[in-house]
Design a protein around this motif. Structure first.
Motif, PDB file in Angstrom:
ATOM      1  N   UNK A 117      44.880  40.926  47.442  1.00  0.00           N
ATOM      2  CA  UNK A 117      43.837  39.968  47.093  1.00  0.00           C
ATOM      3  C   UNK A 117      42.884  39.808  48.389  1.00  0.00           C
ATOM      4  N   UNK A 118      43.516  39.394  49.610  1.00  0.00           N
ATOM      5  CA  UNK A 118      42.622  39.454  50.906  1.00  0.00           C
ATOM      6  C   UNK A 118      41.900  40.910  51.208  1.00  0.00           C
ATOM      7  N   UNK A 136      50.618  44.372  43.294  1.00  0.00           N
ATOM      8  CA  UNK A 136      50.206  45.863  43.283  1.00  0.00           C
ATOM      9  C   UNK A 136      49.329  45.968  43.902  1.00  0.00           C
ATOM     10  N   UNK A 137      49.213  47.107  44.498  1.00  0.00           N
ATOM     11  CA  UNK A 137      47.854  47.896  45.166  1.00  0.00           C
ATOM     12  C   UNK A 137      47.411  49.028  43.948  1.00  0.00           C
ATOM     13  N   UNK A 138      46.062  48.639  43.931  1.00  0.00           N
ATOM     14  CA  UNK A 138      45.392  49.585  42.901  1.00  0.00           C
ATOM     15  C   UNK A 138      44.770  50.873  43.521  1.00  0.00           C
ATOM     16  N   UNK A 167      49.387  36.980  41.327  1.00  0.00           N
ATOM     17  CA  UNK A 167      48.117  36.748  41.428  1.00  0.00           C
ATOM     18  C   UNK A 167      47.836  36.155  42.650  1.00  0.00           C
ATOM     19  N   UNK A 168      47.031  37.037  43.750  1.00  0.00           N
ATOM     20  CA  UNK A 168      46.825  36.306  44.910  1.00  0.00           C
ATOM     21  C   UNK A 168      48.141  36.363  45.771  1.00  0.00           C
ATOM     22  N   UNK A 169      49.123  37.374  45.566  1.00  0.00           N
ATOM     23  CA  UNK A 169      50.458  37.514  46.186  1.00  0.00           C
ATOM     24  C   UNK A 169      51.394  36.448  45.823  1.00  0.00           C
ATOM     25  N   UNK A 199      37.736  44.895  39.582  1.00  0.00           N
ATOM     26  CA  UNK A 199      38.177  45.677  40.614  1.00  0.00           C
ATOM     27  C   UNK A 199      39.681  45.688  40.603  1.00  0.00           C
ATOM     28  N   UNK A 200      40.322  45.574  39.445  1.00  0.00           N
ATOM     29  CA  UNK A 200      41.901  45.847  39.006  1.00  0.00           C
ATOM     30  C   UNK A 200      42.694  44.440  39.039  1.00  0.00           C
ATOM     31  N   UNK A 201      42.294  43.229  39.885  1.00  0.00           N
ATOM     32  CA  UNK A 201      42.757  42.060  40.174  1.00  0.00           C
ATOM     33  C   UNK A 201      43.175  41.432  38.686  1.00  0.00           C
ATOM     34  N   UNK A 202      44.515  40.951  38.577  1.00  0.00           N
ATOM     35  CA  UNK A 202      44.931  40.057  37.628  1.00  0.00           C
ATOM     36  C   UNK A 202      44.208  38.769  37.402  1.00  0.00           C
TER      37      UNK A 202
END
Length: 389
Positions: free
Chosen positions: A191-192, A215-217, A305-307, A337-340
Motif C-alpha cells: 500500500x505504501x 500481496x505484491x501485484x 488491506x493496507x497490510x 492498481x490491484x489493491x483490495x
C-alpha cells in the motif's frame, strides 16, 4: 553483542508506534502518519506531544512493557514526562531481562490478544532476513516498528548487518528520492509502495525494495523496477508465526528460510534451542517442492488491506448495528492498481431512503466504529424490494 541489542532511541520509536496503536484500539484515537512518526524520544506524553490522559497513559505504559516481555505494570512506578523516560527504563530491562516479545495482530477479530515469541526466535527471524539483505549500505523503513515484522525488518535486521537504520516515515516521496543512495534498501508495505509510485519516487542504481504485509501485484512490481529499484524482496510471515519465507517476484514461489521445514501441508519451525515446533500457517499453502510454495488464500477468511488483516464478515456484523441498516454483506473488489477494497451491499431498514445523505451518515458512523482499513469504499444500497439503488 551490540548487534543483538536495541538502542534507547530505537526503543523510544517502538514505544511511540505501540502507543499510537493502543490509542486507536482502546480509545478510538487516531493520529496521522507524520504525527505518529514524530513520537520519538523527546515527544512529551502530555500537551505538545501524545496528549495522554491518565487512563491512556496507563494503557500505553502497559503496552510498552508487555511488548518487551515484561510485566505490564513494569513502568507503573516510573515518573514519566516524555517517551524518553519510559525508553530509559526499558533499555536497562532489555539489556538484562529480555526473554520474549509480545505483539498484537493488526486484525481485531481476536480482541486484545497478544502473541508472545521468544527473543531468540525473533532474532532468528531477523538473522534470516539479514542473509537475504546482505550487502546493503543503509536501511530506510517506511513501516512502524511495533509489529513483529516491522521490528524485525526495520530495526533488528540493520542492527545485525551493522548498517544505519533510518526512519523514513517523516519523509515525503520527494525527500526520499533526494535521500536514497546507491546500495540502500527501503522497506514498505505494498500500500505504501503504491503511494510512493503515484508520487513519483525515484531510486538510484543498486537500490533494493522490500515489501511485506499484503500481496505484491505484478503491476506494482513493474512500477517499482521502472522507478529504479533493481532488486525486489517480498517477505512472508505473520504476527502469529514469525518470518517464514521470501521471493523476488510476485509470479514466483516463496522459498522457506533455513529455520523452516515443510511438515505435510503445514510448517515445522527449527527453534534456536533445538526444539522442533509445528506451526499452522495463516494461509493455505500450495507446495511446489519441499521448500517452496504459493499462497492459496487465508484459512480464516481475512483479506489484506493496507497490510492489515480485515475480516469481511466481522465488518458486515458491525455495520448491522447501524440503525439505518437491516442487513449487510461485504464483498472484496480490486482497484485498477490491484489493491483490495471493501464493497458494502446494504439492505436498508424500512423507510430509509437510499440517497447520498444516508450514505454520508453511514460513512461518518464507520469512521467512528471501524478502522481505516475496515471501512467500505463503495456502498450499494438495496431497497425493500431487493433492487439496488
Amino acid at each position: 553483542m551490540k548487534a543483538f541489542s536495541l538502542s534507547e532511541e530505537q526503543i523510544a520509536c517502538v514505544i511511540g508506534a505501540a502507543a499510537a496503536d493502543e490509542l486507536a484500539r482502546r480509545f478510538n484515537r487516531h493520529a496521522d502518519f507524520l504525527t505518529i512518526a514524530a513520537w520519538t524520544q523527546d515527544a512529551p506524553l502530555g500537551r505538545g506531544g501524545l496528549a495522554l490522559d491518565e487512563d491512556e497513559k496507563v494503557a500505553c505504559a502497559r503496552r510498552a512493557a508487555s511488548l518487551f516481555g515484561l510485566d505490564e505494570d513494569y513502568l507503573s512506578a516510573v515518573s514519566a514526562e516524555k517517551i524518553a523516560d519510559w525508553a530509559r527504563e526499558l533499555t536497562v530491562a532489555v539489556r538484562h531481562e529480555l526473554k520474549s516479545f509480545s505483539f498484537k495482530p493488526a486484525a481485531r477479530i481476536d480482541g486484545d490478544v497478544a502473541h508472545a515469541h521468544g527473543a531468540d526466535a525473533i532474532y532468528q527471524d531477523a538473522a534470516a532476513a539479514a542473509n537475504v539483505l546482505a550487502g546493503r549500505r543503509r536501511l530506510l523503513s517506511f513501516v512502524a516498528p511495533h509489529s513483529l515484522l516491522g521490528l524485525e525488518l526495520s530495526l533488528l535486521t540493520p542492527n545485525l548487518l551493522g548498517i544505519e537504520a533510518i526512519d523514513a516515515r517523516r519523509m515525503t516521496p520527494d525527500e526520499l528520492s533526494s535521500n536514497l543512495l546507491f546500495g540502500d534498501v527501503l522497506v514498505a508495505t505494498p500500500t505504501l509502495w503504491r503511494y510512493m509510485m503515484q508520487e513519483g519516487l525515484r531510486a538510484p542504481d543498486n537500490s533494493l525494495a522490500v515489501s511485506f504485509g499484503e500481496p505484491m501485484t505484478p503491476e506494482l512490481a513493474v512500477e517499482m523496477r521502472t522507478s529504479g529499484f533493481g532488486v525486489l524482496r517480498e517477505m512472508y510471515g505473520s504476527t502469529e508465526t514469525g518470518l517464514i519465507a521470501w521471493r523476488d517476484n510476485p509470479g514466483e514461489a516463496f522459498v522457506l528460510f533455513d529455520h523452516w521445514r515443510r511438515a505435510g501441508d503445514n510448517l515445522l519451525r527449527l527453534c534456536p534451542d533445538g526444539e522442533e515446533r509445528e506451526v499452522d500457517a495463516m494461509d493455505l499453502l500450495a507446495w511446489s517442492g519441499e521448500r517452496s510454495f504459493t499462497l492459496s488464500g487465508r484459512r480464516d477468511g481475512a483479506v489484506q488491506i493496507g497490510a492489515v488483516n480485515v475480516f469481511p464478515d466481522a465488518v458486515a456484523e458491525t455495520l448491522r448495528n447501524h440503525p439505518h441498516i437491516e442487513d449487510c454483506r461485504i464483498a472484496v473488489g480490486r482497484r485498477s492498481d490491484g489493491a483490495a477494497r471493501l464493497i458494502a451491499h446494504i439492505v436498508l431498514a424500512p423507510k430509509t431512503p437510499p440517497n447520498e445523505r444516508t450514505a454520508r451518515d453511514i460513512d461518518v458512523w464507520c469512521r467512528v466504529n471501524l478502522r481505516q482499513q475496515e471501512r467500505p469504499q463503495i456502498y450499494n444500497f438495496e431497497i425493500e424490494t431487493g433492487a439496488e439503488a
